[in-house]
Design a protein around this motif. Structure first.
Motif, PDB file in Angstrom:
ATOM      1  N   ILE A 126       0.753  -1.154   0.084  1.00 10.11           N
ATOM      2  CA  ILE A 126      -0.043   0.016   0.184  1.00 10.11           C
ATOM      3  C   ILE A 126       0.968   1.258  -0.157  1.00 10.11           C
ATOM      4  CG2 ILE A 126      -1.920   1.285   1.200  1.00 10.11           C
ATOM      5  CD1 ILE A 126      -2.661  -1.472   2.392  1.00 10.11           C
ATOM      6  N   SER A 166      -2.425   3.362  -6.490  1.00 11.23           N
ATOM      7  CA  SER A 166      -3.291   4.280  -7.006  1.00 11.23           C
ATOM      8  C   SER A 166      -3.714   4.125  -8.505  1.00 11.23           C
ATOM      9  CB  SER A 166      -2.443   5.725  -7.018  1.00 11.23           C
ATOM     10  OG  SER A 166      -2.416   5.927  -5.655  1.00 11.23           O
ATOM     11  N   ARG A 202      -6.339   1.373  -8.352  1.00  8.66           N
ATOM     12  CA  ARG A 202      -7.716   1.957  -7.723  1.00  8.66           C
ATOM     13  C   ARG A 202      -8.364   2.631  -9.044  1.00  8.66           C
ATOM     14  NH1 ARG A 202      -6.659   5.891  -3.017  1.00  8.66           N
ATOM     15  NH2 ARG A 202      -8.893   6.055  -3.064  1.00  8.66           N
ATOM     16  N   SER A 207      -5.074  -6.701   2.619  1.00 14.01           N
ATOM     17  CA  SER A 207      -5.827  -5.598   3.142  1.00 14.01           C
ATOM     18  C   SER A 207      -6.154  -5.777   4.831  1.00 14.01           C
ATOM     19  CB  SER A 207      -7.111  -5.570   2.728  1.00 14.01           C
ATOM     20  OG  SER A 207      -8.183  -6.424   3.025  1.00 14.01           O
ATOM     21  N   CYS A 210      -8.745   8.423   6.429  1.00  9.46           N
ATOM     22  CA  CYS A 210      -8.908   7.832   5.016  1.00  9.46           C
ATOM     23  C   CYS A 210      -7.843   8.449   4.160  1.00  9.46           C
ATOM     24  CB  CYS A 210     -10.350   8.124   4.617  1.00  9.46           C
ATOM     25  SG  CYS A 210     -11.432   7.106   5.341  1.00  9.46           S
ATOM     26  N   SER A 211      -7.773   7.582   2.926  1.00 14.71           N
ATOM     27  CA  SER A 211      -6.785   8.097   2.097  1.00 14.71           C
ATOM     28  C   SER A 211      -6.831   9.462   1.267  1.00 14.71           C
ATOM     29  CB  SER A 211      -6.497   6.861   0.854  1.00 14.71           C
ATOM     30  OG  SER A 211      -7.708   6.777   0.197  1.00 14.71           O
ATOM     31  N   ASP A 233      -6.023  11.028  -2.695  1.00 14.23           N
ATOM     32  CA  ASP A 233      -5.636  10.696  -4.058  1.00 14.23           C
ATOM     33  C   ASP A 233      -4.393  11.823  -4.378  1.00 14.23           C
ATOM     34  OD1 ASP A 233      -8.917   9.666  -5.218  1.00 14.23           O
ATOM     35  OD2 ASP A 233      -7.115   8.557  -4.468  1.00 14.23           O
ATOM     36  N   LYS A 283     -13.888   5.542  -2.620  1.00 16.22           N
ATOM     37  CA  LYS A 283     -13.595   4.141  -2.107  1.00 16.22           C
ATOM     38  C   LYS A 283     -12.134   3.748  -2.203  1.00 16.22           C
ATOM     39  CE  LYS A 283     -18.180   2.236  -3.525  1.00 16.22           C
ATOM     40  NZ  LYS A 283     -18.814   1.475  -4.293  1.00 16.22           N
ATOM     41  N   ASN A 284     -11.970   2.949  -1.012  1.00 16.07           N
ATOM     42  CA  ASN A 284     -10.548   2.373  -0.970  1.00 16.07           C
ATOM     43  C   ASN A 284     -10.433   1.074  -1.852  1.00 16.07           C
ATOM     44  OD1 ASN A 284     -12.092   1.117   0.994  1.00 16.07           O
ATOM     45  ND2 ASN A 284     -10.356  -0.162   1.528  1.00 16.07           N
ATOM     46  N   ALA A 312     -11.107   1.499   4.872  1.00 12.97           N
ATOM     47  CA  ALA A 312     -10.592   2.643   4.137  1.00 12.97           C
ATOM     48  C   ALA A 312      -9.680   3.450   5.314  1.00 12.97           C
ATOM     49  CB  ALA A 312     -11.808   3.504   3.928  1.00 12.97           C
ATOM     50  N   GLU A 335      -6.152   1.445   5.111  1.00 11.82           N
ATOM     51  CA  GLU A 335      -5.586   1.851   3.920  1.00 11.82           C
ATOM     52  C   GLU A 335      -4.937   3.215   3.786  1.00 11.82           C
ATOM     53  OE1 GLU A 335      -6.716   2.043  -0.739  1.00 11.82           O
ATOM     54  OE2 GLU A 335      -7.247   0.363   0.123  1.00 11.82           O
ATOM     55  N   GLY A 336      -5.968   4.232   4.285  1.00 14.38           N
ATOM     56  CA  GLY A 336      -5.395   5.796   4.369  1.00 14.38           C
ATOM     57  C   GLY A 336      -4.220   5.806   5.140  1.00 14.38           C
TER      58      GLY A 336
END
Length: 241
Positions: A66, A72, A75, A99, A125-126, A128, A146-147, A220, A223-224
């Motif tokens: 990740i 990215s 995704r 995950s 959260c992630s 972009d 969305k992740n 989420a 991951e973020g």
């Protein structure tokens, strides 16, 4: 390039990876990582559309870890590709991606959570990253999109289906016809450590115990958190021989 009958193509991914492997004898095609979102928009999308037009599919996508420069682009692909039963870009048989489910296996069914907990998770959260090219400044915009785990589930893609207990882990050998893949990393210890690191951070910002459920907001946030804590990478141009 071609090595021992295997086609290897590396697409521009700046500091990351976006590697396509094709095994003609086994009729097997694999994509390893997707670079940044710009890697997908500028290079990978056209490449995959060309494969699809030739009647080919991706048998396997592997997301190694990740980091923005690896995850990215995948995704971005899954967002555009949509439902696995009616893909807009290319057919994808299976995705390997460790995950939160692989790092924290004990998770209860979804249930209501307090407003305070939601705020904490959303803050993790992630982001972009719109990576214009290899040596330009990164323009970062925050999103509630969305992740990767949600995109895989929402699209109905097979997820880690060929491996034991839905887990991609060190030492496993996976057979696709006459093609054999040996997993080198990560091991169970590494995956567990990632989960513990995230849980420790949760406890630091919230004094109350948070029960980890199957609510996608936890995935989420996990991951973020890992994305936002990756090391900054500086690009340098040097004369080399």
């Amino acid at each position: 390039m071609e090595i021992n009958g295997v086609t290897i193509q590396m697409l521009p991914a700046a500091s990351g990876d976006c590697i396509y492997l094709e095994f003609p004898d086994s009729d097997f095609r694999m994509l390893i990582d997707g670079g940044y979102a710009k890697t997908y928009q500028k290079y990978l999308k056209k490449f995959l559309l060309k494969l699809a037009a030739e009647g080919k599919r991706l048998n396997l996508i592997v997301v190694t870890h990740i980091d923005d420069d690896h995850i990215s682009g995948i995704r971005a692909l899954l967002k555009e590709n949509g439902d696995s039963r009616n893909p807009k870009i290319i057919e994808i048989d299976e995705i390997w991606f460790n995950s939160l489910n692989q790092c924290i296996t004990s998770r209860n069914a979804e249930q209501g959570m307090s407003f305070a907990v939601k705020i904490i998770l959303k803050s993790m959260c992630s982001t972009d990253i719109d990576f214009e090219c290899e040596y330009k400044k990164q323009n970062i915009s925050y999103t509630n999109g969305k992740n990767l785990a949600e995109l895989i589930q929402a699209g109905g893609y097979r997820w880690n289906a060929s491996v034991v207990n839905n887990l991609v882990s060190k030492g496993q050998i996976v057979q696709f016809g006459d093609l054999k893949i040996t997993i080198l990393n990560p091991g169970i210890e590494t995956l567990t450590k990632m989960g513990k690191k995230w849980l420790y951070h949760l406890k630091q910002i919230n004094s109350n115990n948070i029960e980890i459920t199957r609510d996608p907001l936890f995935d989420a946030a996990f991951e973020g958190f890992l994305l936002n804590n990756e090391k900054n990478i500086e690009f340098k141009q040097e004369n080399i021989s």
